[in-house]
Design an enzyme around this catalytic site. Structure first.
Site, PDB file in Angstrom:
ATOM      1  CE  LYS A   1      17.917 -62.727  25.559  1.00  0.00           C
ATOM      2  NZ  LYS A   1      17.999 -61.836  26.759  1.00  0.00           N
TER       3      LYS A   1
ATOM      4  CD  GLU B   1      31.623 -73.516  25.134  1.00  0.00           C
ATOM      5  OE1 GLU B   1      31.753 -73.987  26.287  1.00  0.00           O
ATOM      6  OE2 GLU B   1      32.038 -74.086  24.108  1.00  0.00           O
TER       7      GLU B   1
ATOM      8  CB  CYS C   1      31.134 -70.611  32.964  1.00  0.00           C
ATOM      9  SG  CYS C   1      32.101 -69.807  31.684  1.00  0.00           S
TER      10      CYS C   1
ATOM     11  CD  GLU D   1      28.008 -72.973  36.858  1.00  0.00           C
ATOM     12  OE1 GLU D   1      29.057 -72.484  36.401  1.00  0.00           O
ATOM     13  OE2 GLU D   1      26.980 -73.138  36.166  1.00  0.00           O
TER      14      GLU D   1
END
Length: 487
Positions: free
Chosen positions: A175, A254, A288, A388
């Site tokens: 996806k 992750e 990231c 973040e």
């Protein structure tokens, strides 16, 4: 008029059973529609998994060199369309054309790399205790792999999940993110062409677009899916981890991070500003591994802040395909999130040394642009020093000695990438030994990693189950069988 892309299921292009599509827009100019893609349903997802399951045995029995040929033929076609893929990526995700070209090149090389590894990845031989005996291991594919991929590296991340899965004999259902799916749908066009050249069974590769709820969840929960690999937010990743482990599936996640770089007293300050600036503002901070926490020795703080502000001032903001120094955020929601974090930083007492808002000018009116931002004056427990931001943001704190610097660097829940800038090798070695991050950089930006080395984080950045990339990426998609052969 923009092209419409269908899902790729069981060896053919298919419209969703919903009959609905959605638009993918250019974040540099939201009046431009890059493509229309399928708004897929649970039924579409289930059909893709069933196709993958039906093809699994035949693909697993296909010799490794033949699987490698398929990946190699795909890479060749991607290479031929390299410029087109880069422009598509820049147009839909927001990377500059140079950044997009680098990511496309990486994806091409990933397919070439695993094409070669497919020929020599099988198992190991051991010396047995008894005479007249062979002792060895074989690696077999796990089965059907469900891959859920993000928008921020829309060609590289699907490639580094899919290529090792296919190389080791797994079938895949992937996806794609709805924010930037088009570039990888063009990769799937290359794969479709390569199936004839390599004799690949229908159903080996299945790729869909749609929401996480309607498409992602059915893939994860389907009983025929044996392994799940997810890259994305921590909130979603933790939920997927629980669902997959409850169903006894192999799982790899992750997630996000809050990556530090330490600038020591011995560092070359101009070089340190270049390293931090590249890590913080490159790819618009939408990585990231981006640098967000900067820990500077108190004796060089003023000099470093001035140097980093100079770097930020020199970053040209513009439309991605025009190849400026920095492009836009991928979407309005991502832009608003970054601006909200900067407002929170100010509310908590931060000093905005540079940036903090949106650039002015008519050329920015229809895009999701934000300035590179440098802030000082916050403690480690401030919101923007813990959460973040995922934008072009650098929060600066000071330290008095290396013990304090390492303590501050580790003072987050995450643990993906960390760096140090120093001319003292003892400091560098201590940092490598004591930092709780999966990727450690000395005198380099926290961003960027070669494709043949393990990639993954520690603590809340990862499930800490398996690494991605290189041989570790193949290990995830296989299971070991130990063989005693007496004669």
């Amino acid at each position: 008029m923009a092209d419409t892309y269908e899902n790729y299921v069981d060896g053919e292009w298919r419209a969703s059973e919903t009959g609905d599509t959605f638009e993918v827009r250019n974040p540099s100019d939201t009046t431009q529609v890059v493509a229309e893609v399928q708004q897929s349903s649970e039924a579409d997802a289930n059909g893709a998994v069933e196709a993958a399951a039906a093809a699994q045995d035949e693909w697993a029995d296909t010799p490794g060199p033949a699987r490698g040929k398929f990946l190699r033929e795909t890479a060749k076609r991607m290479d031929q369309r390299r410029d087109e893929l880069a422009e598509t990526l820049a147009s839909e995700e927001g990377k500059t054309l140079s950044e997009a070209s680098g990511e496309v090149g990486r994806a091409v090389n990933i397919f070439y790399y695993y094409a070669e590894r497919a020929m020599d990845y099988a198992g190991e031989s051991y010396n047995p205790s008894a005479q007249g005996q062979n002792l060895y291991t074989v690696r077999e594919p796990v089965g059907v792999a469900g891959l859920i991929t993000p928008w921020n590296y829309p060609i590289a991340i699907p490639a580094w999940k899919m290529a090792p899965a296919l190389a080791t004999g797994n079938t895949v259902v992937c996806k794609l993110s709805g924010d930037a799916p088009t570039v990888y749908l063009k990769v799937v066009e290359c794969m479709d062409e390569a199936t004839d050249a390599a004799g690949v069974p229908d159903g080996v590769v299945n790729v869909l677009t749609g929401s996480g709820e309607e498409v992602g969840q059915p893939i994860i929960q389907h009983e025929d899916v044996d392994a799940v690999s997810f890259t994305g937010s921590r909130q979603v990743g933790d939920m997927i981890y629980e669902q997959a482990t409850d169903a006894h599936k192999r799982i790899q996640t992750e997630l996000g991070s809050k990556n530090p770089t330490i600038v020591t007293e011995s560092a070359d300050i101009e070089e340190a500003a270049r390293i931090v600036g590249g890590g913080a503002f490159g790819v618009t901070g939408q990585a990231c591994t981006a640098t967000e926490r900067v820990l500077v020795h108190e004796s060089v703080e003023e000099e470093f802040v001035d140097a980093l502000v100079d770097y930020a001032e020199g970053v040209e903001i513009g439309h991605s395909v025009e190849d400026p120094g920095m492009g836009p955020k991928v979407s309005e929601s991502e832009l608003e999130t970054t601006l909200d974090y900067i407002e929170t930083a100010q509310d908590e007492g931060a000093t905005i040394e540079y940036g903090g808002g949106q650039p002015e000018g008519s050329e920015y009116e229809d895009g999701h642009f934000v300035e590179p931002t440098v802030v000082t004056g916050l403690d480690s427990d401030a919101t923007v020093m813990q959460e973040e931001v995922f934008g072009p943001f650098a929060g600066i704190m000071t330290f008095s000695d290396l013990d304090e610097a390492i303590e501050l660097a580790n003072d987050v829940e995450y643990g993906l990438a960390a760096g140090i800038v120093t001319e003292d090798h003892n400091e560098a070695n201590r940092f490598v030994d004591e930092i709780d991050f999966g990727i450690v950089k000395v005198n380099e930006a926290t961003t960027g990693l070669e494709l043949h080395v393990p990639f993954g984080g520690m603590n809340a950045s990862s499930s800490e189950t398996y690494r991605e990339q290189g041989e570790e990426g193949m290990d995830y998609f296989t299971i070991i069988k130990t063989v005693y052969d007496s004669y």
